[in-house]
Design an enzyme around this catalytic site. Structure first.
Site, PDB file in Angstrom:
ATOM      1  N   SER A 255      36.334   7.619  -4.918  1.00  0.00           N
ATOM      2  CA  SER A 255      37.968   8.182  -4.923  1.00  0.00           C
ATOM      3  C   SER A 255      38.748   6.942  -4.637  1.00  0.00           C
ATOM      4  O   SER A 255      38.842   5.878  -5.355  1.00  0.00           O
ATOM      5  CB  SER A 255      38.107   9.146  -3.943  1.00  0.00           C
ATOM      6  OG  SER A 255      39.313   9.666  -4.192  1.00  0.00           O
TER       7      SER A 255
ATOM      8  N   ASP B  53      36.134  17.722 -11.834  1.00  0.00           N
ATOM      9  CA  ASP B  53      36.658  17.184 -10.542  1.00  0.00           C
ATOM     10  C   ASP B  53      38.336  17.902 -10.532  1.00  0.00           C
ATOM     11  O   ASP B  53      39.084  17.669 -11.320  1.00  0.00           O
ATOM     12  CB  ASP B  53      36.969  15.593 -10.873  1.00  0.00           C
ATOM     13  CG  ASP B  53      37.519  14.842  -9.363  1.00  0.00           C
ATOM     14  OD1 ASP B  53      38.298  15.774  -8.722  1.00  0.00           O
ATOM     15  OD2 ASP B  53      36.860  14.139  -9.101  1.00  0.00           O
TER      16      ASP B  53
ATOM     17  N   HIS C 190      34.808  16.983  -7.013  1.00  0.00           N
ATOM     18  CA  HIS C 190      35.361  15.614  -6.244  1.00  0.00           C
ATOM     19  C   HIS C 190      34.169  15.435  -5.056  1.00  0.00           C
ATOM     20  O   HIS C 190      34.467  15.492  -4.016  1.00  0.00           O
ATOM     21  CB  HIS C 190      36.642  15.799  -5.778  1.00  0.00           C
ATOM     22  CG  HIS C 190      36.927  14.345  -5.345  1.00  0.00           C
ATOM     23  ND1 HIS C 190      37.311  13.499  -6.282  1.00  0.00           N
ATOM     24  CD2 HIS C 190      37.456  13.990  -4.191  1.00  0.00           C
ATOM     25  CE1 HIS C 190      38.057  12.406  -5.814  1.00  0.00           C
ATOM     26  NE2 HIS C 190      38.164  12.677  -4.514  1.00  0.00           N
TER      27      HIS C 190
END
Length: 217
Positions: A113, A164, A196
């Site tokens: 991320s 996601d 995610h």
């Protein structure tokens, strides 16, 4: 005061280093165990923890974060100063490894991320070519005016879950198009039901990439 990085030494003679950067609100411990189980035995693993700062996206709450996030929209204003500041911290880790005798092309920087965004920024603006970059569920920061270093063209593996809900898959695809146009050694992998987070298949792909770019010497 930031926490000391989690360091897992190589289990045989160290000839490579992997530096991995966690996502928002996590710590270096979050990824250490799963990466330790897939890294080559001759690689040292360093998982630093970001300093706790107020994060706009989470109503100004303080949490470990590499830079401030205002929004996860590709067109949002970005914390360029924060990105550059954290990049300097990671560059220092890279430099320490080089000083200790590990060549730049035997160093891999990765992240999840926002950690992946920072890994891309560091690896593609660095004035040495690293062994590789891994970006999971991530994006290219400052994509409109990215300060490419023409000499830094490491191999990049970008992975993204198609389901996601946070860093949208479309943002990953947009990032992929930019990276593909700039990098000679670039791979994009996507995972149909993945949200995610990471998966066993993704970790296998990362393991394979690590072996390819940091082969035994």
């Amino acid at each position: 005061m930031s926490m000391a990085p989690v360091v897992i030494q190589a289990s045989s003679k160290q000839t490579a280093t992997i530096i991995f950067l966690h996502g928002l609100g996590d710590t270096g411990h979050g990824w250490a165990a799963s990466l330790a189980s897939i890294k080559p035995p001759y690689a040292k693993l360093i998982c630093p923890t970001a300093p706790a700062i107020p994060v706009s996206l989470n109503m100004g709450m303080r949490m470990p974060s590499w830079f401030d996030l205002k929004s996860l929209d590709p067109n949002a204003t970005e914390d360029e100063e924060g990105i550059k500041k954290s990049a300097d911290t990671i560059r220092k880790l890279i430099l320490d490894e080089i000083k200790a005798g590990i060549p730049a092309n035997r160093i891999l920087v990765g992240g999840f991320s926002m950690g992946g965004a920072l890994a891309l920024y560091v690896g593609l603006t660095e004035n040495v070519t690293l062994g590789g970059i891994v970006a999971l569920s991530s994006w290219l920061p400052m994509h409109r005016s990215f300060p490419w270093n023409s000499t830094a063209r490491p191999a990049v593996l970008q992975c993204h879950g198609e389901a996601d809900p946070l860093v949208l898959y479309s943002f990953g695809v947009m990032t992929s198009a930019i990276l593909k146009s700039q990098l000679p050694k670039y791979t994009f992998k996507s995972y149909p039901q993945l949200q995610h987070t990471s998966s066993e298949q993704e970790m296998e792909d990362v393991k394979t990439f690590m072996k390819e770019v940091l082969p035994p010497v």
